[in-house]
Design a protein around this motif. Structure first.
Motif, mmCIF file in Angstrom:
data_model
loop_
_atom_site.group_PDB
_atom_site.id
_atom_site.type_symbol
_atom_site.label_atom_id
_atom_site.label_comp_id
_atom_site.label_asym_id
_atom_site.label_seq_id
_atom_site.Cartn_x
_atom_site.Cartn_y
_atom_site.Cartn_z
ATOM 1 N N UNK A 76 37.635 97.432 65.855
ATOM 2 C CA UNK A 76 38.772 96.536 65.664
ATOM 3 C C UNK A 76 38.374 95.219 65.016
ATOM 4 N N UNK A 77 37.134 94.800 65.233
ATOM 5 C CA UNK A 77 36.661 93.572 64.597
ATOM 6 C C UNK A 77 36.592 93.750 63.080
ATOM 7 N N UNK A 103 38.737 91.868 60.073
ATOM 8 C CA UNK A 103 38.100 91.289 58.895
ATOM 9 C C UNK A 103 38.691 91.889 57.616
ATOM 10 N N UNK A 104 38.986 93.196 57.665
ATOM 11 C CA UNK A 104 39.591 93.849 56.514
ATOM 12 C C UNK A 104 40.966 93.286 56.205
ATOM 13 N N UNK A 157 42.066 91.225 52.799
ATOM 14 C CA UNK A 157 43.226 91.610 51.992
ATOM 15 C C UNK A 157 44.144 90.408 51.751
ATOM 16 N N UNK A 158 44.247 89.539 52.753
ATOM 17 C CA UNK A 158 45.102 88.352 52.617
ATOM 18 C C UNK A 158 44.538 87.297 51.697
ATOM 19 N N UNK A 198 32.645 98.305 58.848
ATOM 20 C CA UNK A 198 32.096 97.474 57.766
ATOM 21 C C UNK A 198 33.194 96.609 57.158
ATOM 22 N N UNK A 199 32.776 95.575 56.441
ATOM 23 C CA UNK A 199 33.736 94.731 55.727
ATOM 24 C C UNK A 199 34.142 95.357 54.394
ATOM 25 N N UNK A 200 33.229 96.144 53.814
ATOM 26 C CA UNK A 200 33.487 96.768 52.518
ATOM 27 C C UNK A 200 33.196 98.271 52.624
#
Length: 351
Positions: free
Chosen positions: A15-16, A20-21, A25-26, A51-53
């Motif tokens: 969920x973290x 972050x995803x 996106x924002x 992951x972030x990416x």
């Protein structure tokens, strides 16, 4: 091998990473939500992969192949020998899914669970033969518990190989003459929907053929109703070896935390059975395309899920997923490679 492993807990989404995803996106250089479902898919992949990416560049395609005894009831427009002939075609790399796997640089293999024709050792073919096709479920149970366990073990092993190959996405495909009959029977049992609302032409039956196919399935379900007290018993009585392997593969992929891209009619029946065993598995699944088989819309409604594409496809093999993989890649590259407003020195939306 016992089947106790199927009840092992599924991996937890991160969920973290999801938050972050959403945050990233924002910040990207676009109006919020302007990439539509691509944004949602990218964020879901962040949560799945932690992951972030995210990336789906290293996808694993596994086609499970098997024959079906119910073909003896005249429920398919093609003869059973086609299953084995298509396995040979897969080995040569000349089927639709082979071309799509190459296009996407995806790893590809076929798992043969049992055909009516003996097949020699071939490149890209894993021989996990259980029996030369299931028994005719219009007359008796499709398989024994030991045979079901063996088929599901093959599905689990395919995912374990994908993990060893560091795959980031699992795509299951199917090949088996008469397997739409097994998929229809399983889905009717799992969703309590009528056979008539699910049955379709499969490989090309006419209206009379579809009516006959529907009657065969209805009679089989009535014959086995008292015994089908669980998803495993449903698979054992009216399922297929490849559908059992697919069900197991999906369960294993979710247990090890690998994203799943479900193809069409046959594979969705396996997804529905997997969800009967582990209801949270849908969190790990993307659904590739809306099959032209009439019952697929009912299947998707039962899962409360949407498909990525609707191209009128009904080939199977994993081909719809092979096309949809390109869309998931687009979701990743836009999420990963676009600049943020700060990086690009672009003014954000006025307050």
């Amino acid at each position: 091998m016992t089947l106790e492993w199927i009840n092992q807990p599924l991996a937890a989404l991160d969920n973290n990473a999801k938050e972050h995803g959403i945050e990233r996106q924002g910040q990207l250089t676009k109006p919020p939500g302007s990439l539509g479902s691509l944004e949602t898919m990218a964020v879901r992949l962040c949560a799945m992969q932690g992951v972030d990416k995210p990336s789906v560049d290293n996808a694993q395609v596994v086609v499970f192949a098997a024959d079906h005894g119910v073909a003896a009831e005249g429920v398919s427009a093609f003869p059973q020998v086609v299953t084995g002939e298509m396995v040979k075609n897969f080995s040569r790399g000349r089927a639709a899914i082979c071309a799509l796997a190459r296009q996407n640089n995806a790893k590809f293999e076929v798992v043969n669970l049992g055909t009516i024709v003996d097949l020699s050792v071939m490149e890209n073919i894993v021989d996990n033969t259980v029996m030369p096709g299931t028994s005719n479920f219009a007359q008796q149970a499709a398989m024994t518990l030991a045979q079901l366990s063996q088929a599901m073990a093959a599905g689990k092993a395919a995912v374990d190989r994908a993990v060893a190959n560091k795959a980031t996405l699992f795509i299951g495909g199917d090949m088996g003459i008469a397997n739409t009959s097994a998929a229809t029977a399983l889905t009717a049992w799992a969703t309590s929907q009528s056979v008539a609302s699910l049955v379709g032409p499969g490989t090309g039956l006419d209206a009379q053929g579809v009516s006959h196919k529907s009657q065969v399935i209805e009679l089989a379900l009535a014959k086995h109703a008292a015994a089908m007290t669980s998803p495993l018993e449903a698979l054992r009585h009216v399922g297929g070896l490849e559908i059992a392997a697919l069900t197991a593969a999906y369960l294993r992929a979710a247990q090890v935390g690998m994203a799943i891209l479900v193809d069409g009619f046959i594979t969705t029946s396996a997804a529905i059975l997997a969800a009967k065993i582990q209801p949270q598995i849908a969190d790990w699944m993307f659904f590739a395309h809306a099959s032209a088989e009439p019952g697929h819309q009912t299947m998707m409604a039962s899962l409360g899920a949407d498909t990525i594409l609707d191209l009128g496809m009904r080939l199977g093999e994993g081909s719809g997923a092979g096309v949809a993989l390109s869309i998931l890649k687009s979701a990743c590259v836009t999420h990963n490679e676009m600049a943020t407003f700060a990086e690009a020195a672009v003014s954000e939306k006025s307050a």
